[in-house]
Design a protein around this motif. Structure first.
Motif, PDB file in Angstrom:
ATOM      1  N   ARG A  91       0.832  -1.206   0.000  1.00 30.80           N
ATOM      2  CA  ARG A  91       0.000   0.000   0.000  1.00 30.80           C
ATOM      3  C   ARG A  91       0.865   1.255   0.000  1.00 30.80           C
ATOM      4  NH1 ARG A  91      -4.617  -0.486  -0.945  1.00 30.80           N
ATOM      5  NH2 ARG A  91      -5.026   1.724  -0.621  1.00 30.80           N
ATOM      6  N   THR A 130      -3.417   5.084  -2.440  1.00 30.07           N
ATOM      7  CA  THR A 130      -2.343   4.612  -3.310  1.00 30.07           C
ATOM      8  C   THR A 130      -2.499   5.188  -4.711  1.00 30.07           C
ATOM      9  OG1 THR A 130      -3.583   2.608  -3.830  1.00 30.07           O
ATOM     10  CG2 THR A 130      -2.024   2.490  -2.006  1.00 30.07           C
ATOM     11  N   SER A 172      -7.665   4.127  -4.556  1.00 32.16           N
ATOM     12  CA  SER A 172      -6.488   4.131  -5.430  1.00 32.16           C
ATOM     13  C   SER A 172      -6.721   5.031  -6.639  1.00 32.16           C
ATOM     14  CB  SER A 172      -6.150   2.712  -5.903  1.00 32.16           C
ATOM     15  OG  SER A 172      -7.045   2.291  -6.922  1.00 32.16           O
ATOM     16  N   ALA A 181      -2.693   0.845 -10.468  1.00 33.74           N
ATOM     17  CA  ALA A 181      -3.019   0.985  -9.043  1.00 33.74           C
ATOM     18  C   ALA A 181      -4.147   0.046  -8.638  1.00 33.74           C
ATOM     19  CB  ALA A 181      -3.392   2.421  -8.710  1.00 33.74           C
ATOM     20  N   HIS A 186     -10.299  -2.137  -5.010  1.00 32.45           N
ATOM     21  CA  HIS A 186     -10.360  -1.124  -3.952  1.00 32.45           C
ATOM     22  C   HIS A 186     -11.811  -0.776  -3.618  1.00 32.45           C
ATOM     23  CE1 HIS A 186      -6.081  -0.631  -4.755  1.00 32.45           C
ATOM     24  NE2 HIS A 186      -6.013   0.082  -3.645  1.00 32.45           N
TER      25      HIS A 186
END
Length: 705
Positions: A91, A130, A172, A181, A186
């Motif tokens: 992360r 991220t 992300s 990413a 996510h």
């Protein structure tokens, strides 16, 4: 702790650190319950280890970015407070281990001197946001997402709506349709898009919501094919409000956003999100991307010290696999493979000083636990390689099959079942010794976690492993669950790996050998691993690997895990990835009163929306305490409202003008104005005072009885 007041310029940060020091002292004196204190320290990036009496500190690096000075500061901190090792995570954080709890406020204070935070790096919060490590220099990006990722980080840090959610929340920002990413796994993932409207370029994002890994992976659903950039943060805020109110809070294994969406359906979820929009702090949130400072490139013609390259062949391989030309012509990005994500503070300092003249003051931690140097002029690449060669970090094959991702596993983590770092090193040796040409293969990814929770992202690997255990001859031995067929497809799409079978951990290298030999032998010309896997099917691979799962002929070595000397024994502690549930009535009422104080502080700063949310949280917390005093368990904020009406308002035991639910849900029916904020605050205060009186009278009646 007085030094914090005088040395830090930011009073909000100063208050955070002083509060942590005070709460540690109260905890040591037995004045704060262990569960409550655990929740507080997790939200400050302080995480319990497998080893008793020491902590892991997670340092939050938004989108993985750090300056050279920040990198040096973290290195110095690790020397002074930890072990002198920096662990780069999936992360894009940095973790340091074996830290004394009592020294964490001082450690945090020193980090903040270079604008580094640990706030909300753990706990039931918005975790580190991220981003693609190439953002800003990616030749394929429509625009640089960095300013938007940074704005989201700053907007949600310390935001009242996401301080005590049912579980963590991950966001992300990818730089292009390649989705590096991994937005599809996510809670919210975004990919930049551009449209031409009335002859003008309009920036926006494709938005995915509700993805996640863990023991039960879910692929995200597409919320928007195109959402204009200024609408992104208001949308995320609306989602967080819904998650906070309706998300599970009793069973942490069912408390992620993905489970809420599964439970109520995507259509109902979208309706609730739209319903929250009236209450959000900002209806639009434009980001001035043009004001984002440009990265200063290193000067040309720097006089470099004398250097030598010991292995020219490796240098050529490194250039081919670890470097790329940026969108800024004449500059290169250079990746550093960091085995298992571990780099020492002394090596870091050496590299920082020697690299400073030839790289930009912007280093990125990558999602596969490496580092990216930016704006390297081509004539400086030999010098950069020589420094990495000298430091032992010159391996080619960045992000290839040889570049294995692994969490810390049983080295430090409470939840790990078997070793991840030890088997990762063994698998890298197999590739290096037996399949050396695979350093050029970027199609296949290997990822390893020490347990099913997927911190090593095994669930999205082409070849994944997670720690487990098996029984043979009445004894327990370390095992690996083998997963195949996962991966990133691009533009918000991905694949979840299939669980194929379990094998003893010591046979992990043979699993890899078997798979790679079969792929080399039977794959069609140019056939990628996903196509090869789909053509053969899961059953084919089960049968291929089944002999390695045979437990009739286990050896003594099979009972000793990788990197260990003693016979294996499962020793799983209490995990802290999601924080803890706090059910102490007195603590809940104290926290409710604290939230009223925070509301008053917000109003003093004209932060009406923040104050309203604190007042909302006070009412929920107060109602929960009264319900629990009657042994009525509550698992969502939405359920608390309904249960309080059912057990107290409708029965006449608690007098309110109307229902508790209607009073509380005024929050999403009004704009966050000053007049509504003050009215709502007074209602919250009156409810809290009535609840305290109710409990006092009940306790008195119990004593009399």
């Amino acid at each position: 702790m007085q030094s914090f007041r005088t040395e830090l310029e930011n009073p909000i940060v100063e208050k955070d650190i002083i509060e942590l020091e005070q709460k540690i002292r109260l905890f040591r004196e037995g004045k704060i319950a262990d569960e409550k204190f655990r929740s507080l320290r997790l939200a400050r990036g302080v995480y319990g280890q497998r080893q008793q009496g020491v902590q892991m500190v997670r340092i939050k690096l938004p989108y993985g970015r750090m300056t050279l000075q920040q990198w040096k500061r973290i290195s110095d901190i690790s020397d002074e407070y930890a072990t002198g090792n920096l662990h780069l995570t999936t992360r894009q954080d940095i973790q340091i281990h074996f830290v004394s709890l009592d020294r964490t406020p001082e450690l945090w204070h020193k980090l903040e001197q270079d604008d580094i935070t640990i706030r909300e790096a753990c706990g039931n919060t918005v975790r580190n946001i991220t981003g693609s490590d190439r953002a800003g220099i990616d030749p394929e990006e429509p625009f640089d997402v960095t300013p938007y990722a940074d704005a989201a980080f700053r907007y949600f840090l310390r935001n009242p709506i996401c301080q005590e959610m049912g579980r963590k929340f991950k966001i992300s920002f990818s730089s292009s349709e390649k989705d590096t990413a991994m937005g599809y796994m996510h809670d919210i993932g975004v990919i930049p898009k551009v449209r031409i409207v009335d002859g003008k370029e309009v920036r926006g994002f494709k938005v995915m919501v509700g993805g996640g890994l863990g023991a039960q992976p879910y692929l995200a659903k597409t919320a928007f094919e195109f959402l204009e950039t200024e609408q992104l943060i208001p949308y995320i805020e609306s989602v967080l409000r819904v998650f906070d109110r309706y998300g599970e809070r009793s069973s942490r294994h069912k408390a992620r956003l993905k489970f809420l969406i599964q439970k109520i359906g995507f259509e109902e979820f979208e309706r609730l999100v739209k319903e929250e929009f009236k209450a959000v702090k900002s209806k639009t949130y434009p980001v001035d991307h043009a004001a984002w400072p440009e990265t200063a490139a290193p000067a040309a013609g720097v006089e470099l010290p004398a250097f030598t390259i010991k292995n020219e062949k490796q240098f050529e391989a490194w250039k081919k696999t670890n470097t790329f030309e940026q969108k800024q012509k004449g500059f290169y990005g250079a990746y550093i493979r960091v085995p298992l994500g571990d780099i020492s503070s002394s090596t870091s300092r050496t590299l920082i000083e020697k690299l400073r003249p030839v790289v930009a003051d912007d280093v990125r931690v990558t999602a596969n636990q490496g580092l990216l140097l930016r704006f390297v002029r081509p004539e400086y690449l030999p010098y950069v390689f020589s420094l990495l060669e000298e430091a032992g970090f010159s391996a080619a094959g960045f992000d290839s099959i040889a570049d294995i991702t692994a969490c810390p596993g049983t080295d430090t983590c409470n939840l790990a079942i078997s070793s991840s770092t030890g088997i990762a090193a063994a698998l890298e040796n197999v590739i290096h010794d037996e399949f050396p040409d695979l350093i050029y293969n970027n199609d296949i990814k290997i990822k390893i976690s020490g347990c099913m929770n997927s911190c090593g992202q095994h669930g999205l690997a082409h070849i994944g492993f997670h720690g487990s255990s098996l029984k043979a001859g009445g004894k327990v031995l370390p095992a690996l669950q083998v997963l195949l067929g996962g991966g990133t497809l691009g533009d918000g799409h991905g694949r979840v790996a299939d669980k194929v079978l379990k094998v003893p951990s010591r046979r992990g290298p043979d699993v890899l050998r078997t798979l790679l030999y079969d792929y080399e032998t039977n794959a069609k010309n140019g056939e990628l691993f996903h196509d090869y896997y789909d053509r053969n099917g899961e059953k084919y691979f089960y049968e291929l690997l089944k002999p390695l799962a045979d437990l009739t002929a286990v050896k003594d070595d099979d009972f000793i895990d990788w990197g260990k000397e003693d016979t294996f024994a499962t020793a799983i502690g209490v995990g802290e990835c999601a924080g803890v549930m706090i059910d102490l009535i007195a603590t809940l009422l104290f926290e409710a009163e604290e939230k009223m104080e925070w509301a008053a502080q917000s109003f003093a700063n004209n932060a009406w929306a923040d104050g309203i949310y604190h007042a909302y949280a006070c009412m929920i917390q107060t109602a929960k305490s009264i319900l629990l005093d009657e042994n009525v368990n509550c698992n969502t904020q939405h359920g608390i409202m309904n249960d309080f009406d059912k057990h107290f308002v409708e029965t006449g035991r608690f007098k309110l003008d109307g229902s508790f639910r209607n009073m509380v849900l005024q929050i999403n029916q009004h704009e966050p104005t000053e007049s509504f904020a003050k009215q709502y605050y007074q209602q919250a205060k009156a409810f809290y005072d009535s609840a305290q009186q109710y409990r006092t009278e009940k306790q008195a009646a119990n004593v009399s009885a």
